[in-house]
Design a protein around this motif. Structure first.
Motif, PDB file in Angstrom:
ATOM      1  N   VAL A 106       0.845  -1.205   0.000  1.00 56.84           N
ATOM      2  CA  VAL A 106       0.000   0.000   0.000  1.00 56.84           C
ATOM      3  C   VAL A 106       0.875   1.248   0.000  1.00 56.84           C
ATOM      4  O   VAL A 106       0.580   2.230  -0.683  1.00 56.84           O
ATOM      5  CB  VAL A 106      -0.943  -0.014   1.224  1.00 56.84           C
ATOM      6  N   TRP A 107       1.958   1.224   0.761  1.00 58.92           N
ATOM      7  CA  TRP A 107       2.912   2.339   0.818  1.00 58.92           C
ATOM      8  C   TRP A 107       3.414   2.685  -0.579  1.00 58.92           C
ATOM      9  O   TRP A 107       3.449   3.847  -0.972  1.00 58.92           O
ATOM     10  CB  TRP A 107       4.076   1.924   1.713  1.00 58.92           C
ATOM     11  N   ASN A 108       3.788   1.667  -1.339  1.00 56.16           N
ATOM     12  CA  ASN A 108       4.351   1.863  -2.668  1.00 56.16           C
ATOM     13  C   ASN A 108       3.305   2.349  -3.664  1.00 56.16           C
ATOM     14  O   ASN A 108       3.519   3.322  -4.398  1.00 56.16           O
ATOM     15  CB  ASN A 108       4.971   0.549  -3.147  1.00 56.16           C
ATOM     16  N   VAL A 109       2.157   1.675  -3.716  1.00 55.73           N
ATOM     17  CA  VAL A 109       1.115   2.028  -4.686  1.00 55.73           C
ATOM     18  C   VAL A 109       0.574   3.426  -4.417  1.00 55.73           C
ATOM     19  O   VAL A 109       0.360   4.217  -5.350  1.00 55.73           O
ATOM     20  CB  VAL A 109      -0.021   0.983  -4.647  1.00 55.73           C
ATOM     21  N   LEU A 110       0.360   3.744  -3.162  1.00 62.74           N
ATOM     22  CA  LEU A 110      -0.168   5.066  -2.809  1.00 62.74           C
ATOM     23  C   LEU A 110       0.795   6.172  -3.215  1.00 62.74           C
ATOM     24  O   LEU A 110       0.379   7.240  -3.691  1.00 62.74           O
ATOM     25  CB  LEU A 110      -0.440   5.125  -1.309  1.00 62.74           C
ATOM     26  N   PHE A 111       2.089   5.914  -3.054  1.00 64.66           N
ATOM     27  CA  PHE A 111       3.077   6.921  -3.450  1.00 64.66           C
ATOM     28  C   PHE A 111       3.001   7.215  -4.939  1.00 64.66           C
ATOM     29  O   PHE A 111       3.034   8.375  -5.357  1.00 64.66           O
ATOM     30  CB  PHE A 111       4.480   6.432  -3.088  1.00 64.66           C
ATOM     31  N   TRP A 112       2.863   6.180  -5.778  1.00 63.41           N
ATOM     32  CA  TRP A 112       2.807   6.393  -7.220  1.00 63.41           C
ATOM     33  C   TRP A 112       1.508   7.058  -7.650  1.00 63.41           C
ATOM     34  O   TRP A 112       1.480   7.807  -8.635  1.00 63.41           O
ATOM     35  CB  TRP A 112       3.016   5.081  -7.961  1.00 63.41           C
ATOM     36  N   ILE A 113       0.435   6.811  -6.938  1.00 57.69           N
ATOM     37  CA  ILE A 113      -0.815   7.510  -7.238  1.00 57.69           C
ATOM     38  C   ILE A 113      -0.652   9.002  -6.979  1.00 57.69           C
ATOM     39  O   ILE A 113      -1.099   9.847  -7.777  1.00 57.69           O
ATOM     40  CB  ILE A 113      -1.964   6.926  -6.392  1.00 57.69           C
ATOM     41  N   ILE A 114       0.004   9.345  -5.874  1.00 55.10           N
ATOM     42  CA  ILE A 114       0.243  10.758  -5.558  1.00 55.10           C
ATOM     43  C   ILE A 114       1.124  11.407  -6.622  1.00 55.10           C
ATOM     44  O   ILE A 114       0.843  12.523  -7.087  1.00 55.10           O
ATOM     45  CB  ILE A 114       0.880  10.889  -4.163  1.00 55.10           C
ATOM     46  N   ILE A 115       2.185  10.721  -7.039  1.00 51.62           N
ATOM     47  CA  ILE A 115       3.087  11.267  -8.059  1.00 51.62           C
ATOM     48  C   ILE A 115       2.360  11.419  -9.395  1.00 51.62           C
ATOM     49  O   ILE A 115       2.562  12.406 -10.122  1.00 51.62           O
ATOM     50  CB  ILE A 115       4.319  10.363  -8.223  1.00 51.62           C
ATOM     51  N   LEU A 116       1.509  10.468  -9.728  1.00 53.44           N
ATOM     52  CA  LEU A 116       0.776  10.528 -11.000  1.00 53.44           C
ATOM     53  C   LEU A 116      -0.101  11.772 -11.068  1.00 53.44           C
ATOM     54  O   LEU A 116      -0.058  12.521 -12.051  1.00 53.44           O
ATOM     55  CB  LEU A 116      -0.064   9.267 -11.168  1.00 53.44           C
ATOM     56  N   PHE A 117      -0.896  12.004 -10.047  1.00 48.47           N
ATOM     57  CA  PHE A 117      -1.782  13.164 -10.058  1.00 48.47           C
ATOM     58  C   PHE A 117      -1.001  14.468  -9.918  1.00 48.47           C
ATOM     59  O   PHE A 117      -1.426  15.507 -10.445  1.00 48.47           O
ATOM     60  CB  PHE A 117      -2.828  13.037  -8.956  1.00 48.47           C
ATOM     61  N   ALA A 118       0.127  14.413  -9.234  1.00 49.11           N
ATOM     62  CA  ALA A 118       0.983  15.607  -9.172  1.00 49.11           C
ATOM     63  C   ALA A 118       1.519  15.934 -10.562  1.00 49.11           C
ATOM     64  O   ALA A 118       1.602  17.109 -10.943  1.00 49.11           O
ATOM     65  CB  ALA A 118       2.129  15.372  -8.192  1.00 49.11           C
ATOM     66  N   ALA A 119       1.890  14.903 -11.329  1.00 53.85           N
ATOM     67  CA  ALA A 119       2.395  15.116 -12.687  1.00 53.85           C
ATOM     68  C   ALA A 119       1.312  15.707 -13.583  1.00 53.85           C
ATOM     69  O   ALA A 119       1.578  16.608 -14.390  1.00 53.85           O
ATOM     70  CB  ALA A 119       2.897  13.787 -13.273  1.00 53.85           C
TER      71      ALA A 119
END
Length: 227
Positions: free
Chosen positions: A58-71
């Motif tokens: 969950v730590w890993n997937v959540l981080f990439w979701i945050i980066i995706l929407f930030a991008a």
């Protein structure tokens, strides 16, 4: 050589404008910090979640979701915010390849910085479960650069289609989906501390996606530019 000079000049212009307003940087940074904080509160409301076996995933997937929407928030403005008169001015002073390269490089630098800051904030709020920190950091930088190359070209297409933000989301989905899957897989290997050689193939696929997207962008963007 002329292309290089034009690209450098336009890149300096992008950096100067961003430095003066800091609109994109501050806005996306606020989004990252606030999102991480909300997730932190949600995680703390779940008893013993940090000690569970699914925490690292969950730590890993959540981080990439945050980066995706930030991008998306940071790069969507690349062409969508440009007025028609400014685009016409660019048309008279620079080649379309120089304009596209300058925006791609600028977005790559912006996303690299934001991804690094996001990882720092994320590691401050959440328990660090990364086995190979350096490799994970390199994966994060590669992911930020890949997001920038994909969204820059899609932003150009959406701008020529009438500044349709919805079109940007629809067009980017088929490309971003395999990228996200690759990044999650590579970063999970880094979190587990697995041997780096096991991820070289996936890293090569990620690099190939970047090369293909940039090559297609340089070929197709001049035709969009003439419209």
């Amino acid at each position: 050589m002329n292309l290089l000079r034009q690209t450098v000049a336009l890149l300096k212009k992008e950096i100067i404008l961003e430095w003066r307003s800091k609109y994109a940087f501050n806005g996306v940074l606020l989004y990252i910090v606030s999102t991480v904080f909300v997730c932190y509160i949600a995680f703390n409301l779940t008893p013993n979640f940090k000690s569970s076996s699914g925490y690292s995933l969950v730590w890993n997937v959540l981080f990439w979701i945050i980066i995706l929407f930030a991008a998306v928030n940071a790069i969507a403005k690349s062409f969508l915010q440009e007025s028609r008169s400014r685009l016409l001015y660019y048309y008279t002073i620079a080649s379309p390849q120089a304009i596209l390269l300058s925006k791609t490089i600028y977005n790559a630098l912006l996303m690299s910085l934001l991804s690094f800051l996001a990882l720092l904030v994320y590691m401050v709020f959440f328990t660090n479960t990364i086995g190979d920190t350096l490799w994970y950091f390199l994966v994060v930088l590669a992911g930020g650069i890949t997001f920038s190359t994909v969204f820059t070209m899609v932003s150009a297409i959406a701008a020529k289609a009438g500044n349709n933000g919805t079109l940007m989301a629809v067009l980017s989905f088929p490309v971003i989906l395999p990228v996200i899957m690759l990044l999650v897989k590579i970063s999970k290997s880094a979190m587990d501390g697995l041997d780096r050689s096991l991820s070289y193939g996936n890293f090569g696929v990620l690099a190939a996606i970047n090369v293909i997207v940039i090559a297609i962008s340089l070929i197709l963007f001049p035709f969009l530019w003439r419209d």
